[in-house]
Design a protein around this motif. Structure first.
Motif, PDB file in Angstrom:
ATOM      1  N   SER A  47       0.816  -1.206   0.000  1.00 23.13           N
ATOM      2  CA  SER A  47       0.000   0.000   0.000  1.00 23.13           C
ATOM      3  C   SER A  47       0.857   1.266   0.000  1.00 23.13           C
ATOM      4  O   SER A  47       0.530   2.256  -0.659  1.00 23.13           O
ATOM      5  CB  SER A  47      -0.922  -0.011   1.217  1.00 23.13           C
ATOM      6  OG  SER A  47      -1.712   1.154   1.268  1.00 23.13           O
ATOM      7  N   ALA A  48       1.955   1.230   0.755  1.00 23.48           N
ATOM      8  CA  ALA A  48       2.843   2.394   0.849  1.00 23.48           C
ATOM      9  C   ALA A  48       3.864   2.446  -0.283  1.00 23.48           C
ATOM     10  O   ALA A  48       4.609   3.421  -0.409  1.00 23.48           O
ATOM     11  CB  ALA A  48       3.569   2.387   2.189  1.00 23.48           C
ATOM     12  N   ARG A  49       3.919   1.370  -1.090  1.00 21.59           N
ATOM     13  CA  ARG A  49       4.849   1.281  -2.216  1.00 21.59           C
ATOM     14  C   ARG A  49       6.294   1.441  -1.766  1.00 21.59           C
ATOM     15  O   ARG A  49       7.068   2.239  -2.300  1.00 21.59           O
ATOM     16  CB  ARG A  49       4.505   2.310  -3.286  1.00 21.59           C
ATOM     17  CG  ARG A  49       3.136   2.092  -3.912  1.00 21.59           C
ATOM     18  CD  ARG A  49       2.854   3.079  -5.023  1.00 21.59           C
ATOM     19  NE  ARG A  49       1.541   2.843  -5.617  1.00 21.59           N
ATOM     20  CZ  ARG A  49       1.027   3.545  -6.633  1.00 21.59           C
ATOM     21  NH1 ARG A  49       1.743   4.549  -7.150  1.00 21.59           N
ATOM     22  NH2 ARG A  49      -0.168   3.257  -7.104  1.00 21.59           N
ATOM     23  N   LYS A  50       6.641   0.670  -0.763  1.00 23.81           N
ATOM     24  CA  LYS A  50       8.025   0.651  -0.294  1.00 23.81           C
ATOM     25  C   LYS A  50       8.316  -0.719   0.288  1.00 23.81           C
ATOM     26  O   LYS A  50       7.392  -1.507   0.528  1.00 23.81           O
ATOM     27  CB  LYS A  50       8.279   1.747   0.745  1.00 23.81           C
ATOM     28  CG  LYS A  50       7.389   1.668   1.982  1.00 23.81           C
ATOM     29  CD  LYS A  50       7.765   2.723   3.029  1.00 23.81           C
ATOM     30  CE  LYS A  50       7.551   4.128   2.566  1.00 23.81           C
ATOM     31  NZ  LYS A  50       7.803   5.114   3.654  1.00 23.81           N
ATOM     32  N   GLY A  51       9.587  -1.019   0.490  1.00 21.22           N
ATOM     33  CA  GLY A  51       9.965  -2.306   1.055  1.00 21.22           C
ATOM     34  C   GLY A  51       9.532  -2.422   2.509  1.00 21.22           C
ATOM     35  O   GLY A  51       9.405  -1.414   3.212  1.00 21.22           O
ATOM     36  N   VAL A  52       9.332  -3.664   2.936  1.00 25.46           N
ATOM     37  CA  VAL A  52       8.928  -3.885   4.325  1.00 25.46           C
ATOM     38  C   VAL A  52       9.954  -3.288   5.281  1.00 25.46           C
ATOM     39  O   VAL A  52       9.590  -2.717   6.318  1.00 25.46           O
ATOM     40  CB  VAL A  52       8.748  -5.395   4.593  1.00 25.46           C
ATOM     41  CG1 VAL A  52       8.527  -5.655   6.080  1.00 25.46           C
ATOM     42  CG2 VAL A  52       7.575  -5.939   3.790  1.00 25.46           C
ATOM     43  N   ASP A  53      11.238  -3.392   4.933  1.00 25.41           N
ATOM     44  CA  ASP A  53      12.279  -2.893   5.820  1.00 25.41           C
ATOM     45  C   ASP A  53      12.344  -1.369   5.853  1.00 25.41           C
ATOM     46  O   ASP A  53      13.031  -0.801   6.712  1.00 25.41           O
ATOM     47  CB  ASP A  53      13.645  -3.451   5.398  1.00 25.41           C
ATOM     48  CG  ASP A  53      14.023  -3.036   3.981  1.00 25.41           C
ATOM     49  OD1 ASP A  53      13.116  -2.964   3.130  1.00 25.41           O
ATOM     50  OD2 ASP A  53      15.208  -2.781   3.735  1.00 25.41           O
ATOM     51  N   ARG A  54      11.630  -0.679   4.946  1.00 29.50           N
ATOM     52  CA  ARG A  54      11.647   0.788   4.924  1.00 29.50           C
ATOM     53  C   ARG A  54      10.353   1.381   5.481  1.00 29.50           C
ATOM     54  O   ARG A  54      10.177   2.599   5.503  1.00 29.50           O
ATOM     55  CB  ARG A  54      11.848   1.312   3.483  1.00 29.50           C
ATOM     56  CG  ARG A  54      13.084   0.771   2.786  1.00 29.50           C
ATOM     57  CD  ARG A  54      14.334   0.944   3.626  1.00 29.50           C
ATOM     58  NE  ARG A  54      14.630   2.344   3.862  1.00 29.50           N
ATOM     59  CZ  ARG A  54      15.498   2.787   4.778  1.00 29.50           C
ATOM     60  NH1 ARG A  54      16.135   1.922   5.558  1.00 29.50           N
ATOM     61  NH2 ARG A  54      15.718   4.080   4.924  1.00 29.50           N
ATOM     62  N   LEU A  55       9.451   0.529   5.928  1.00 32.40           N
ATOM     63  CA  LEU A  55       8.207   1.039   6.495  1.00 32.40           C
ATOM     64  C   LEU A  55       8.483   1.844   7.757  1.00 32.40           C
ATOM     65  O   LEU A  55       9.278   1.446   8.607  1.00 32.40           O
ATOM     66  CB  LEU A  55       7.269  -0.119   6.836  1.00 32.40           C
ATOM     67  CG  LEU A  55       6.489  -0.763   5.698  1.00 32.40           C
ATOM     68  CD1 LEU A  55       5.760  -1.991   6.220  1.00 32.40           C
ATOM     69  CD2 LEU A  55       5.505   0.223   5.075  1.00 32.40           C
ATOM     70  N   GLN A  56       7.810   2.966   7.886  1.00 30.31           N
ATOM     71  CA  GLN A  56       7.874   3.750   9.107  1.00 30.31           C
ATOM     72  C   GLN A  56       6.642   3.440   9.965  1.00 30.31           C
ATOM     73  O   GLN A  56       5.642   2.908   9.479  1.00 30.31           O
ATOM     74  CB  GLN A  56       7.921   5.241   8.786  1.00 30.31           C
ATOM     75  CG  GLN A  56       9.150   5.673   7.997  1.00 30.31           C
ATOM     76  CD  GLN A  56       9.194   7.170   7.808  1.00 30.31           C
ATOM     77  OE1 GLN A  56       9.096   7.936   8.786  1.00 30.31           O
ATOM     78  NE2 GLN A  56       9.341   7.606   6.565  1.00 30.31           N
ATOM     79  N   VAL A  57       6.758   3.782  11.227  1.00 34.78           N
ATOM     80  CA  VAL A  57       5.649   3.513  12.144  1.00 34.78           C
ATOM     81  C   VAL A  57       4.353   4.118  11.619  1.00 34.78           C
ATOM     82  O   VAL A  57       3.299   3.468  11.583  1.00 34.78           O
ATOM     83  CB  VAL A  57       5.969   4.068  13.553  1.00 34.78           C
ATOM     84  CG1 VAL A  57       4.735   3.993  14.447  1.00 34.78           C
ATOM     85  CG2 VAL A  57       7.127   3.309  14.172  1.00 34.78           C
ATOM     86  N   GLU A  58       4.413   5.365  11.156  1.00 37.60           N
ATOM     87  CA  GLU A  58       3.190   6.049  10.746  1.00 37.60           C
ATOM     88  C   GLU A  58       2.703   5.616   9.371  1.00 37.60           C
ATOM     89  O   GLU A  58       1.621   6.041   8.946  1.00 37.60           O
ATOM     90  CB  GLU A  58       3.400   7.553  10.821  1.00 37.60           C
ATOM     91  CG  GLU A  58       3.613   8.006  12.261  1.00 37.60           C
ATOM     92  CD  GLU A  58       3.638   9.514  12.423  1.00 37.60           C
ATOM     93  OE1 GLU A  58       3.535  10.214  11.392  1.00 37.60           O
ATOM     94  OE2 GLU A  58       3.736   9.987  13.567  1.00 37.60           O
ATOM     95  N   ASP A  59       3.486   4.767   8.680  1.00 36.00           N
ATOM     96  CA  ASP A  59       2.959   4.148   7.462  1.00 36.00           C
ATOM     97  C   ASP A  59       1.832   3.186   7.812  1.00 36.00           C
ATOM     98  O   ASP A  59       0.991   2.873   6.973  1.00 36.00           O
ATOM     99  CB  ASP A  59       4.062   3.390   6.716  1.00 36.00           C
ATOM    100  CG  ASP A  59       5.010   4.324   5.982  1.00 36.00           C
ATOM    101  OD1 ASP A  59       4.543   5.393   5.531  1.00 36.00           O
ATOM    102  OD2 ASP A  59       6.201   3.994   5.866  1.00 36.00           O
ATOM    103  N   LEU A  60       1.835   2.726   9.040  1.00 35.79           N
ATOM    104  CA  LEU A  60       0.775   1.839   9.516  1.00 35.79           C
ATOM    105  C   LEU A  60      -0.364   2.712  10.049  1.00 35.79           C
ATOM    106  O   LEU A  60      -0.676   2.725  11.229  1.00 35.79           O
ATOM    107  CB  LEU A  60       1.323   0.924  10.615  1.00 35.79           C
ATOM    108  CG  LEU A  60       0.525  -0.364  10.892  1.00 35.79           C
ATOM    109  CD1 LEU A  60       0.488  -1.228   9.657  1.00 35.79           C
ATOM    110  CD2 LEU A  60       1.157  -1.123  12.042  1.00 35.79           C
ATOM    111  N   SER A  61      -0.977   3.440   9.144  1.00 35.84           N
ATOM    112  CA  SER A  61      -2.019   4.399   9.530  1.00 35.84           C
ATOM    113  C   SER A  61      -3.326   3.678   9.854  1.00 35.84           C
ATOM    114  O   SER A  61      -3.523   2.509   9.506  1.00 35.84           O
ATOM    115  CB  SER A  61      -2.255   5.392   8.395  1.00 35.84           C
ATOM    116  OG  SER A  61      -2.761   4.702   7.253  1.00 35.84           O
TER     117      SER A  61
END
Length: 219
Positions: A47-61
Motif C-alpha cells: 500500500s505504501a509502495r516501499k519495502g517492508v524494511d523501509r516502512l515507518q511507524v506512521e505508514d501503519l495508519s
C-alpha cells in the motif's frame, strides 16, 4: 529517516522483548501475534509502495489498518472474531510503541480508535458420551490430587453444575445414600440468586466422593 521512526525495529522488540521476555505468553499466542504481523506488514508495504524494511511507524495508519481488516474479510474469508483478534494484536503493538516513544502517542490513539466488529457469541459445543468416557479414562490416578481432580470432573459431568457451583458445595450438601426416606445419592446445588436444586448422583460418582469427604466437617 531515523531508526526510531522505522517500524521494523519496533516489531522485533514487540515480538521478542514484549511478548516473550516481559509477558511470557504461551507459544501458540506468540505465533498468533506473529502471524498477524506476517500478513499485515506485506500489505502495508504494498500500500505504501516501499519495502517492508523501509516502512515507518506512521505508514501503519488507521486507514491502512482498516483496509487490511477489510481485505481479511473480503479476500481471505475471515469472520468477525478473526478480524478482531488481528486488530487486538495491532492495537497491542501500537500501545507498546507509544509507551516507549511519546511522539507516537497520537498515532497510537488513531490505531486504538478503530473499533472491534460485533461478533455473535461462539456456539458452545459438547462432548459425546464416548469422548467424555475417554477423557475420564485418560486421567492418571496415582496421586491424591489427581484422584480429587478426577472426582471433580466426574461430579461436573454427572451434575451439569458450573465450576462456581461445584466450588461452593459443602459436605452437608451431599447425601450419599445415608439419609432414610430420601432417594439415595444426591447433592444440593446452590445456584445464582440463591436458587437451589437437588441432583441425583451416579453410583460411580458416590464411590469417588466418599473417600474425599470422609472425616470432613459438614460445613
Amino acid at each position: 529517516m531515523t531508526e526510531h521512526a522505522l517500524l521494523g525495529p519496533w516489531v522485533r522488540r514487540f515480538l521478542l522483548e514484549h511478548l516473550v521476555a516481559e509477558r511470557n505468553l504461551a507459544a501458540n499466542t506468540q505465533r498468533s501475534y506473529r502471524d498477524t504481523l506476517r500478513l499485515l506488514l506485506p500489505f502495508a508495504a504494498r500500500s505504501a509502495r516501499k519495502g517492508v524494511d523501509r516502512l515507518q511507524v506512521e505508514d501503519l495508519s488507521a486507514a491502512r489498518v482498516r483496509a487490511f481488516l477489510g481485505e481479511l474479510g473480503e479476500k481471505r474469508g475471515c469472520g468477525a472474531a478473526t478480524c478482531n483478534q488481528r486488530l487486538a494484536t495491532i492495537r497491542s503493538l501500537a500501545h507498546f510503541v507509544s509507551a516507549r516513544s511519546p511522539e507516537h502517542v497520537p498515532w497510537c490513539a488513531e490505531i486504538r480508535s478503530i473499533s472491534f466488529k460485533k461478533a455473535p457469541p461462539p456456539l458452545v459445543s459438547y462432548l459425546e458420551k464416548a469422548e467424555m468416557d475417554a477423557l475420564l479414562a485418560a486421567a492418571a490416578l496415582d496421586t491424591a490430587q489427581s484422584r480429587r481432580d478426577h472426582a471433580l470432573l466426574l461430579f461436573l459431568y454427572n451434575t451439569g453444575a458450573r465450576a462456581d457451583e461445584a466450588a461452593h458445595v459443602r459436605v452437608m450438601d451431599l447425601d450419599l445414600g445415608q439419609t432414610p426416606g430420601r432417594d439415595p445419592s444426591s447433592v444440593l446445588i446452590h445456584g445464582k440468586g440463591n436458587k437451589q436444586r437437588r441432583c441425583p448422583l451416579w453410583a460411580r460418582t458416590v464411590t469417588e466422593l466418599l473417600p474425599l469427604v470422609s472425616g470432613h466437617q459438614p460445613q
